[in-house]
Design a protein around this motif. Structure first.
Motif, PDB file in Angstrom:
ATOM      1  N   GLU A 311      41.873  80.632  36.635  1.00  0.00           N
ATOM      2  CA  GLU A 311      41.971  79.706  35.509  1.00  0.00           C
ATOM      3  C   GLU A 311      40.585  79.316  34.996  1.00  0.00           C
ATOM      4  O   GLU A 311      39.618  79.260  35.748  1.00  0.00           O
ATOM      5  CB  GLU A 311      42.716  78.428  35.902  1.00  0.00           C
ATOM      6  N   ALA A 312      40.551  79.033  33.705  1.00  0.00           N
ATOM      7  CA  ALA A 312      39.376  78.417  33.090  1.00  0.00           C
ATOM      8  C   ALA A 312      39.711  76.959  32.813  1.00  0.00           C
ATOM      9  O   ALA A 312      40.835  76.623  32.452  1.00  0.00           O
ATOM     10  CB  ALA A 312      39.017  79.135  31.793  1.00  0.00           C
ATOM     11  N   MET A 313      38.725  76.085  32.988  1.00  0.00           N
ATOM     12  CA  MET A 313      38.937  74.679  32.658  1.00  0.00           C
ATOM     13  C   MET A 313      38.954  74.505  31.142  1.00  0.00           C
ATOM     14  O   MET A 313      38.146  75.099  30.428  1.00  0.00           O
ATOM     15  CB  MET A 313      37.825  73.823  33.250  1.00  0.00           C
ATOM     16  N   LEU A 314      39.875  73.698  30.680  1.00  0.00           N
ATOM     17  CA  LEU A 314      39.997  73.418  29.244  1.00  0.00           C
ATOM     18  C   LEU A 314      39.587  71.981  28.959  1.00  0.00           C
ATOM     19  O   LEU A 314      40.045  71.044  29.618  1.00  0.00           O
ATOM     20  CB  LEU A 314      41.446  73.619  28.778  1.00  0.00           C
ATOM     21  N   PHE A 315      38.737  71.825  27.948  1.00  0.00           N
ATOM     22  CA  PHE A 315      38.374  70.515  27.420  1.00  0.00           C
ATOM     23  C   PHE A 315      38.659  70.546  25.928  1.00  0.00           C
ATOM     24  O   PHE A 315      37.899  71.148  25.166  1.00  0.00           O
ATOM     25  CB  PHE A 315      36.898  70.205  27.671  1.00  0.00           C
ATOM     26  N   GLY A 316      39.781  69.946  25.527  1.00  0.00           N
ATOM     27  CA  GLY A 316      40.149  69.891  24.115  1.00  0.00           C
ATOM     28  C   GLY A 316      39.651  68.593  23.507  1.00  0.00           C
ATOM     29  O   GLY A 316      40.180  67.514  23.807  1.00  0.00           O
ATOM     30  N   LEU A 317      38.629  68.676  22.680  1.00  0.00           N
ATOM     31  CA  LEU A 317      37.988  67.488  22.125  1.00  0.00           C
ATOM     32  C   LEU A 317      38.517  67.194  20.732  1.00  0.00           C
ATOM     33  O   LEU A 317      39.040  68.079  20.046  1.00  0.00           O
ATOM     34  CB  LEU A 317      36.467  67.696  22.072  1.00  0.00           C
ATOM     35  N   PRO A 318      38.370  65.943  20.262  1.00  0.00           N
ATOM     36  CA  PRO A 318      38.798  65.612  18.913  1.00  0.00           C
ATOM     37  C   PRO A 318      37.980  66.379  17.877  1.00  0.00           C
ATOM     38  O   PRO A 318      36.958  66.996  18.199  1.00  0.00           O
ATOM     39  CB  PRO A 318      38.549  64.101  18.803  1.00  0.00           C
ATOM     40  N   GLY A 319      38.415  66.308  16.624  1.00  0.00           N
ATOM     41  CA  GLY A 319      37.756  67.081  15.580  1.00  0.00           C
ATOM     42  C   GLY A 319      36.623  66.368  14.871  1.00  0.00           C
ATOM     43  O   GLY A 319      35.758  67.024  14.286  1.00  0.00           O
ATOM     44  N   ASN A 320      36.611  65.034  14.884  1.00  0.00           N
ATOM     45  CA  ASN A 320      35.556  64.324  14.170  1.00  0.00           C
ATOM     46  C   ASN A 320      34.205  64.566  14.841  1.00  0.00           C
ATOM     47  O   ASN A 320      34.098  64.514  16.066  1.00  0.00           O
ATOM     48  CB  ASN A 320      35.850  62.823  14.124  1.00  0.00           C
ATOM     49  N   PRO A 321      33.145  64.793  14.049  1.00  0.00           N
ATOM     50  CA  PRO A 321      31.858  65.215  14.622  1.00  0.00           C
ATOM     51  C   PRO A 321      31.265  64.257  15.644  1.00  0.00           C
ATOM     52  O   PRO A 321      30.769  64.692  16.691  1.00  0.00           O
ATOM     53  CB  PRO A 321      30.952  65.340  13.394  1.00  0.00           C
ATOM     54  N   VAL A 322      31.280  62.948  15.374  1.00  0.00           N
ATOM     55  CA  VAL A 322      30.703  62.009  16.338  1.00  0.00           C
ATOM     56  C   VAL A 322      31.569  61.936  17.588  1.00  0.00           C
ATOM     57  O   VAL A 322      31.068  61.854  18.714  1.00  0.00           O
ATOM     58  CB  VAL A 322      30.527  60.622  15.709  1.00  0.00           C
ATOM     59  N   ALA A 323      32.885  61.981  17.402  1.00  0.00           N
ATOM     60  CA  ALA A 323      33.793  61.939  18.550  1.00  0.00           C
ATOM     61  C   ALA A 323      33.577  63.129  19.468  1.00  0.00           C
ATOM     62  O   ALA A 323      33.683  63.016  20.695  1.00  0.00           O
ATOM     63  CB  ALA A 323      35.239  61.892  18.064  1.00  0.00           C
ATOM     64  N   VAL A 324      33.264  64.292  18.897  1.00  0.00           N
ATOM     65  CA  VAL A 324      32.969  65.465  19.720  1.00  0.00           C
ATOM     66  C   VAL A 324      31.774  65.189  20.623  1.00  0.00           C
ATOM     67  O   VAL A 324      31.806  65.463  21.832  1.00  0.00           O
ATOM     68  CB  VAL A 324      32.697  66.697  18.830  1.00  0.00           C
ATOM     69  N   MET A 325      30.719  64.628  20.056  1.00  0.00           N
ATOM     70  CA  MET A 325      29.516  64.376  20.850  1.00  0.00           C
ATOM     71  C   MET A 325      29.750  63.298  21.902  1.00  0.00           C
ATOM     72  O   MET A 325      29.337  63.439  23.063  1.00  0.00           O
ATOM     73  CB  MET A 325      28.365  63.980  19.928  1.00  0.00           C
ATOM     74  N   VAL A 326      30.437  62.235  21.530  1.00  0.00           N
ATOM     75  CA  VAL A 326      30.664  61.138  22.470  1.00  0.00           C
ATOM     76  C   VAL A 326      31.531  61.598  23.632  1.00  0.00           C
ATOM     77  O   VAL A 326      31.237  61.322  24.803  1.00  0.00           O
ATOM     78  CB  VAL A 326      31.282  59.927  21.756  1.00  0.00           C
ATOM     79  N   THR A 327      32.618  62.299  23.343  1.00  0.00           N
ATOM     80  CA  THR A 327      33.495  62.753  24.431  1.00  0.00           C
ATOM     81  C   THR A 327      32.802  63.806  25.284  1.00  0.00           C
ATOM     82  O   THR A 327      33.027  63.866  26.507  1.00  0.00           O
ATOM     83  CB  THR A 327      34.822  63.298  23.885  1.00  0.00           C
ATOM     84  N   PHE A 328      31.960  64.619  24.682  1.00  0.00           N
ATOM     85  CA  PHE A 328      31.209  65.599  25.479  1.00  0.00           C
ATOM     86  C   PHE A 328      30.334  64.879  26.502  1.00  0.00           C
ATOM     87  O   PHE A 328      30.334  65.232  27.688  1.00  0.00           O
ATOM     88  CB  PHE A 328      30.344  66.477  24.572  1.00  0.00           C
ATOM     89  N   TYR A 329      29.593  63.870  26.059  1.00  0.00           N
ATOM     90  CA  TYR A 329      28.697  63.174  26.975  1.00  0.00           C
ATOM     91  C   TYR A 329      29.453  62.287  27.956  1.00  0.00           C
ATOM     92  O   TYR A 329      29.015  62.095  29.091  1.00  0.00           O
ATOM     93  CB  TYR A 329      27.667  62.363  26.201  1.00  0.00           C
ATOM     94  N   ALA A 330      30.597  61.759  27.540  1.00  0.00           N
ATOM     95  CA  ALA A 330      31.359  60.886  28.431  1.00  0.00           C
ATOM     96  C   ALA A 330      32.096  61.671  29.514  1.00  0.00           C
ATOM     97  O   ALA A 330      32.247  61.178  30.640  1.00  0.00           O
ATOM     98  CB  ALA A 330      32.352  60.048  27.625  1.00  0.00           C
TER      99      ALA A 330
END
Length: 427
Positions: A311-330
């Protein structure tokens, strides 16, 4: 046996996928992610930024001999006069790499250079600038400028033979390469690089160079993800923009899961968006869809894609640009570091004075873009970049840190202290 997502969730106190605190989401992910096991040996010049796969044990004492920490004169501490200056004839010279030969007679000193091996029986170095040398070769040492044992580096005081020099899980830095070289290590065992595939979803997205039709926008998320992932030293597979078409989405997810250890998507996980992405994720693997108590970045998908054991780990992030960065770092950054075999280090947090009041409801974690500066009195100050909408990527570009307003925190008054994560070293 690998636990299922439901089994992991059962270990999280008060787990609620529809109102998940940030800390619980982080705990879940930490329990979920596997570690890379494949090890390779690299020349130390090629190992910068790689993750150490095994402890490095020093095969030698560092330094290998007692040596001088100063240019000056080596002497016996017992020869220092109890009161007044000390006068000692100079018996010779000790240079770095050229050890003083023979024995030093009692009551004599040796001219010595930094790094030179201490002559037998001598235990103290007086720095050159404190001394005068007479025409007849006698060094004058003023009273009180040195004590027995001063300015001498002891054998093994940096590292003793058999002592761990570097611990597995460390991401190798420039100083670590120098340390390895000082031990005579030409190669080092590191984990292989993590492979990460990523793509954006949405019919409205266009790649750079394509005509921008009415109602469409250029895809920025892949470029911010590319930059953030590059900082982590992983191998990248950019699958571009994938339209909201079931066949195209299934092909992209299948290719990503077969080619990478982790898959990161942006878009397609929010309530009201096309359901193709969610359905395909669920069909190809074991996936949970979360509503996280945070702003920005509430929707997120987490799970595994691909056949059991591969398996590969999946991280499905939101589409809004700032939300992508915040969830990536969080959530994603530390998870990828852990998957790489690294021991994630806590991100530095500043305590800064908020220059203005900030509205905040308890019950969710908020990440606001801020500009941190230092006041004349030395205090750190922070002001918000302006409008904090999750689609305003400019606010992230202007910021040099994120103000973190924690889950239980309420309104912030001007002058209150707040936590700030500086971007320096992070982005």
């Amino acid at each position: 046996m690998t636990p299922s997502l439901e089994q992991i969730a059962s270990c999280i106190t008060g787990y609620d996928p529809n109102a998940l605190p940030v800390a619980q989401a982080q705990e879940f992910i930490a329990r979920l992610v596997p570690r890379v096991r494949t090890v390779e040996k690299l020349p130390i010049r090629a190992a910068l930024g790689r993750v150490l796969a095994a402890d490095v044990v020093s095969p030698i004492d560092v330094p290998t001999h007692d040596n001088s920490a100063m240019d000056g004169y080596a002497l016996r501490g017992m020869d220092l006069a109890a009161e007044g200056p000390t006068a000692l004839p100079v018996a010779g010279v000790g240079l770095a790499g050229q050890q003083f030969a023979g024995l030093v007679p009692p009551g004599h000193a040796v001219r010595i250079m930094t790094g030179a091996v201490m002559p037998a029986g001598l235990d103290t170095v007086v720095p050159q600038e404190f001394t005068t040398l007479d025409a007849d070769g006698v060094v004058q040492v003023p009273a009180g400028v040195v004590r027995t044992g001063d300015n001498r580096r002891l054998r093994g005081e940096d590292l003793a033979r058999g002592e761990p020099a570097l611990v597995a899980g460390r991401t190798l830095r420039p100083a670590d390469l120098g340390l390895l070289a000082s031990l005579g290590q030409a190669e080092v065992a590191v984990f292989r690089r993590l492979r990460v595939a990523f793509f954006s979803t949405g019919d409205e997205l266009r790649s750079i160079g394509e005509p921008l039709d009415e109602g469409c926008v250029y895809d920025s998320n892949r470029y911010t993800l590319h930059g953030m992932l590059q900082r982590l030293g992983v191998d990248l597979l950019d699958l571009g923009v994938v339209r909201d078409d079931p066949a195209a989405l299934e092909a992209a997810f299948t290719e990503a899961a077969a080619s990478a250890d982790a898959v990161i998507t942006s878009g397609g996980v929010s309530v009201g968006e096309a359901d193709h992405t969610k359905q395909i994720m669920a069909r190809l693997g074991e996936v949970l869809f979360w509503k996280i108590a945070m702003r920005p970045g509430r929707p997120m998908a987490i799970g595994r894609l691909g056949p059991p054991g591969r398996e590969a780990m999946l991280f499905g992030l939101p589409g809004n640009p700032v939300a992508v960065m915040v969830t990536f770092y969080a959530f994603v950054r530390d998870a990828l570091l852990a998957m790489s075999g690294a021991t994630p280090e806590p991100v530095p947090v500043l305590r800064a004075v908020s220059e203005a009041g900030l509205r905040k409801k308890p019950g969710r974690t908020e990440y606001q873009r801020g500009i941190v500066s230092q006041a004349a009195d030395g205090r750190w100050m922070v002001r918000i970049t302006g409008a904090q909408g999750s689609g305003i990527l400019r606010s992230m570009s202007e910021a040099n840190g994120m103000v973190v307003l924690h889950h239980g925190q309420g309104h912030v008054a001007a002058g209150d202290l707040v936590d700030v994560i500086p971007f320096h070293g992070l982005v």
